[in-house]
Design an enzyme around this catalytic site. Structure first.
Site, PDB file in Angstrom:
ATOM      1  N   CYS A 121    -104.912 -10.383   3.436  1.00  0.00           N
ATOM      2  CA  CYS A 121    -104.725 -11.324   2.334  1.00  0.00           C
ATOM      3  C   CYS A 121    -106.006 -11.438   1.500  1.00  0.00           C
ATOM      4  CB  CYS A 121    -104.246 -12.675   2.863  1.00  0.00           C
ATOM      5  SG  CYS A 121    -103.494 -13.713   1.585  1.00  0.00           S
ATOM      6  N   HIS A 223     -99.589 -10.994   5.792  1.00  0.00           N
ATOM      7  CA  HIS A 223    -100.198 -11.400   7.068  1.00  0.00           C
ATOM      8  C   HIS A 223     -99.493 -10.682   8.222  1.00  0.00           C
ATOM      9  CE1 HIS A 223    -103.065 -14.597   5.952  1.00  0.00           C
ATOM     10  NE2 HIS A 223    -102.294 -14.710   4.897  1.00  0.00           N
ATOM     11  N   GLU A 225    -100.302 -10.326  11.191  1.00  0.00           N
ATOM     12  CA  GLU A 225    -100.446 -10.967  12.498  1.00  0.00           C
ATOM     13  C   GLU A 225     -99.201 -11.764  12.891  1.00  0.00           C
ATOM     14  OE1 GLU A 225    -102.276 -13.897   9.532  1.00  0.00           O
ATOM     15  OE2 GLU A 225    -102.155 -11.719   9.811  1.00  0.00           O
TER      16      GLU A 225
END
Length: 267
Positions: A121, A223, A225
């Site tokens: 990001c 993102h 993750e």
């Protein structure tokens, strides 16, 4: 029966952390650092060990000697437009100079020594700026007919699709040309500088950048993750594999240097 020992050492990954001011009703009345746990979980699931860092610029090079890879994380703030000649600061732009200075120093030092780097990001945006690129300060004002890049749905759900650039490193890692991603930003890369564009959203906004050559130097605007798309895990796995190679090469160079030193001492 105890678990069998691992066949390879887990690389140690540094993750930049956010800085929050304290106050009544918050985690602490005093300033503190923060990092969502799923950043670390994603690294650990991919085979690495994670540690959050927030070093001042003067010790960044020393700190990175202890690590095998670097992740520049995202956060609810923006890169200062003064760093890329962005002109007058947009009303929505909210810099955090101390954090950006630390991250930029970490990024440049890690690149200098060939350490694998993953930008997420705002971390991707900083990568582009570090490599001579520029940013859109506010997508709704700068990109006509843009998608809603600050999705109103939960961040662990997809916001839109992206298309990966054919032949890019990222496409090879992801093993696909289309991904579902979340979207949580109001700024975007306008020009990637010396980097290559590795993905775009349907409205043309740059969603990933990468560096040519042998380095793992990849930035993604979403993102990963949150592991929304199967390719997100492949990105972390490829990053950890690159960190293992970096650690092995550095250890071998140190071993050879140590052997050379002992030879000279024995002359």
């Amino acid at each position: 029966m105890p678990d069998a020992p691992e066949t390879y050492p887990r690389p140690l990954i540094a993750l930049s952390m956010d800085h929050e001011e304290g106050g009544e009703g918050k985690y602490s009345r005093f300033p503190w650092h923060a990092l969502r746990s799923n950043y670390m979980t994603a690294i650990e699931m991919a085979g690495g060990l994670a540690a959050g860092i927030t070093p001042p610029p003067e010790v960044c090079a020393l700190v990175l000697q202890r690590f095998d890879g670097l992740i520049i994380t995202g956060g609810a703030f923006d890169v200062d437009p003064d760093l890329y000649g962005g002109g007058t600061r947009h009303a929505t732009t909210s810099p955090r100079p101390a954090r950006t200075t630390s991250e930029l120093t970490l990024l440049r030092e890690a690149h200098r020594i060939g350490m694998p780097i993953l930008g997420i990001c705002g971390g991707m945006q900083l990568m582009a700026v570090a490599m001579g690129g520029t940013l859109f300060q506010h997508i709704p004002d700068d990109v006509p007919s843009a998608l809603e890049h600050e999705q109103t749905t939960p961040r662990d759900q997809p916001g839109h699709t992206i298309r990966l650039s054919p032949g890019s490193k990222l496409a090879g890692i992801a093993q696909t040309d289309v991904m579902q991603v979340n979207s949580s930003y109001h700024q975007a890369v306008k020009s990637p500088g010396s980097l290559q564009i590795a993905a775009r959203s349907p409205d043309g906004v740059i969603e990933a950048v990468e560096m040519e050559g042998p380095f793992f130097f990849i930035g993604v605007q979403w993102h990963p993750e949150f592991c929304i798309d199967p390719a997100d895990k492949r990105i972390f796995s490829a990053f950890i594999a690159a960190a293992q190679r970096f650690a092995a090469a550095r250890n071998e160079a140190a071993r050879q240097q140590d052997g050379s030193t002992k030879e000279k001492q024995g002359e």
